[in-house]
Design an enzyme around this catalytic site. Structure first.
Site, PDB file in Angstrom:
ATOM      1  N   HIS A  15       0.831  -1.198   0.000  1.00 37.97           N
ATOM      2  CA  HIS A  15       0.000   0.000   0.000  1.00 37.97           C
ATOM      3  C   HIS A  15       0.867   1.251   0.000  1.00 37.97           C
ATOM      4  O   HIS A  15       1.921   1.297   0.618  1.00 37.97           O
ATOM      5  CB  HIS A  15      -1.001   0.024   1.154  1.00 37.97           C
ATOM      6  CG  HIS A  15      -0.419  -0.173   2.518  1.00 37.97           C
ATOM      7  ND1 HIS A  15       0.031  -1.395   2.977  1.00 37.97           N
ATOM      8  CD2 HIS A  15      -0.233   0.697   3.534  1.00 37.97           C
ATOM      9  CE1 HIS A  15       0.464  -1.259   4.217  1.00 37.97           C
ATOM     10  NE2 HIS A  15       0.323   0.001   4.576  1.00 37.97           N
ATOM     11  N   HIS A  42       0.940   5.232   0.855  1.00 37.04           N
ATOM     12  CA  HIS A  42       0.309   6.288   1.648  1.00 37.04           C
ATOM     13  C   HIS A  42       0.400   7.589   0.861  1.00 37.04           C
ATOM     14  O   HIS A  42       1.489   7.967   0.413  1.00 37.04           O
ATOM     15  CB  HIS A  42       1.052   6.494   2.973  1.00 37.04           C
ATOM     16  CG  HIS A  42       1.010   5.319   3.882  1.00 37.04           C
ATOM     17  ND1 HIS A  42       0.120   5.220   4.920  1.00 37.04           N
ATOM     18  CD2 HIS A  42       1.762   4.192   3.916  1.00 37.04           C
ATOM     19  CE1 HIS A  42       0.324   4.087   5.563  1.00 37.04           C
ATOM     20  NE2 HIS A  42       1.312   3.431   4.971  1.00 37.04           N
TER      21      HIS A  42
END
Length: 142
Positions: free
Chosen positions: A97, A99
């Site tokens: 992931h 950010h």
């Protein structure tokens, strides 16, 4: 992978505030944001770390990250963004992931979150040589 929170979000089995979605990636608000509007961007395919990311997803993932970086400026009035990812260490969910955190001057976020160090005389060259030895085309860089 039903045990992966992000896979469940991608599948619509777990609630999330989705802000961007296409065939390859999904971006949704972090439930524990650094600042409000903090987005997590994930590939739909379960991938653990950046080094596991298939070549075909590199472009779509980083194109979406770029889009989100502009989106936090346009949509939230941020002056910029902080874009980052962890790989294994400090990776709270074992699904790659990115950010994308909205930033504004004076928001209190100070650079990196870890102590900084310095190279001893000649040490930077040694580290660079070690990296060039394992990187494609690295020998040409030296």
């Amino acid at each position: 992978m039903s045990s992966c929170t992000f896979c469940r979000i991608v599948a619509g089995e777990e609630p999330a505030e989705v802000v961007l979605a296409d065939e390859q990636v999904v971006g949704f608000l972090d439930t524990r944001p650094v600042f409000k509007g903090h987005v997590l961007l994930v590939p739909r395919q379960h991938v653990h770390t950046l080094t596991d990311l298939p070549d075909a997803l590199v472009g779509p993932l980083f194109t979406a990250a770029r889009t989100l970086a502009q989106g936090v400026k346009d949509g939230l009035g941020a002056q910029g963004s902080f874009v980052a990812m962890n790989n294994q260490v400090s990776q709270s969910v074992a699904h790659l992931h990115v950010h994308v955190v909205p930033r504004t001057k004076g928001d209190g976020l100070r650079g990196f979150f870890w102590p900084r160090t310095k190279y001893a005389q000649g040490e930077a060259g040694e580290y660079a040589a070690r990296l060039r030895a394992v990187l494609p085309g690295g020998d040409a860089a030296g």
